[in-house]
Design a protein around this motif. Structure first.
Motif, PDB file in Angstrom:
ATOM      1  N   SER A  87       0.828  -1.210   0.000  1.00 50.30           N
ATOM      2  CA  SER A  87       0.000   0.000   0.000  1.00 50.30           C
ATOM      3  C   SER A  87       0.863   1.261   0.000  1.00 50.30           C
ATOM      4  O   SER A  87       2.034   1.240   0.373  1.00 50.30           O
ATOM      5  CB  SER A  87      -0.919   0.015   1.213  1.00 50.30           C
ATOM      6  N   SER A 110      -3.588   3.684  -1.902  1.00 45.87           N
ATOM      7  CA  SER A 110      -3.710   2.740  -3.010  1.00 45.87           C
ATOM      8  C   SER A 110      -2.969   1.447  -2.679  1.00 45.87           C
ATOM      9  O   SER A 110      -2.036   1.433  -1.876  1.00 45.87           O
ATOM     10  CB  SER A 110      -3.166   3.348  -4.296  1.00 45.87           C
ATOM     11  N   PRO A 112      -2.092  -2.662  -4.752  1.00 47.18           N
ATOM     12  CA  PRO A 112      -2.282  -3.533  -5.914  1.00 47.18           C
ATOM     13  C   PRO A 112      -3.183  -4.722  -5.569  1.00 47.18           C
ATOM     14  O   PRO A 112      -3.152  -5.231  -4.456  1.00 47.18           O
ATOM     15  CB  PRO A 112      -0.855  -4.005  -6.226  1.00 47.18           C
ATOM     16  N   THR A 128      -4.516  -1.471  -9.662  1.00 47.28           N
ATOM     17  CA  THR A 128      -4.303  -0.729  -8.427  1.00 47.28           C
ATOM     18  C   THR A 128      -5.614  -0.085  -8.030  1.00 47.28           C
ATOM     19  O   THR A 128      -6.215   0.651  -8.814  1.00 47.28           O
ATOM     20  CB  THR A 128      -3.209   0.331  -8.602  1.00 47.28           C
ATOM     21  N   THR A 130      -7.578   2.532  -5.593  1.00 47.53           N
ATOM     22  CA  THR A 130      -7.269   3.763  -4.864  1.00 47.53           C
ATOM     23  C   THR A 130      -8.533   4.308  -4.203  1.00 47.53           C
ATOM     24  O   THR A 130      -9.596   4.285  -4.808  1.00 47.53           O
ATOM     25  CB  THR A 130      -6.678   4.819  -5.812  1.00 47.53           C
TER      26      THR A 130
END
Length: 138
Positions: A87, A110, A112, A128, A130
């Motif tokens: 993160s 954010s 992945p 990703t 967010t």
């Protein structure tokens, strides 16, 4: 005792074979449905975690006398508790210590999807996710 006619016996065996073929066709679809549901729930959980982390970091950032480090630690504690990997927390403005009262503070968190996947992460394209929260400095 009633005996079955010879015509009925082959039907029972052929029906058993049909059931096996139907099961073989349906099993991959059922497995895909189950694993897809688990993966979708995992992504929803990740998005909700990022939103909560951004909210907590922004809430800390808008307080009088707060620093960027304190605010980042507040957001990181949520991410650590929920075991989110890879993160990143970004503040705007980058240094909130000098932000004046009434200024907008934006926090984006954010992560992945591949690193945080429960089941199918290696087979699904990495994206990703967010979450952004904007609050007014006190």
């Amino acid at each position: 005792m009633i005996q079955q006619s010879p015509i009925q016996r082959p039907r029972a065996k052929s029906r058993r074979g049909t059931a096996i073929v139907e099961f073989a066709v349906c099993l991959p679809l059922l497995a895909l449905l189950v694993f897809g549901t688990i993966e979708a729930a995992s992504r929803i959980f990740l998005k909700q975690t990022l939103s909560i982390s951004a909210y907590e970091a922004a809430r800390q950032a808008i307080r009088v006398g707060s620093t960027t480090e304190n605010s980042k630690a507040s957001g990181d504690s949520i991410l650590t508790a929920r075991k989110v990997k890879g993160s990143q927390i970004v503040f705007s403005p980058a240094d909130i210590t000098n932000a004046s009262r009434g200024e907008l503070i934006s926090v984006s968190v954010s992560a992945p999807t591949r690193d945080n996947s429960q089941v199918l992460g290696k087979f699904i394209a990495d994206k990703t996710i967010t979450a952004t929260v904007v609050m007014v400095k006190e």
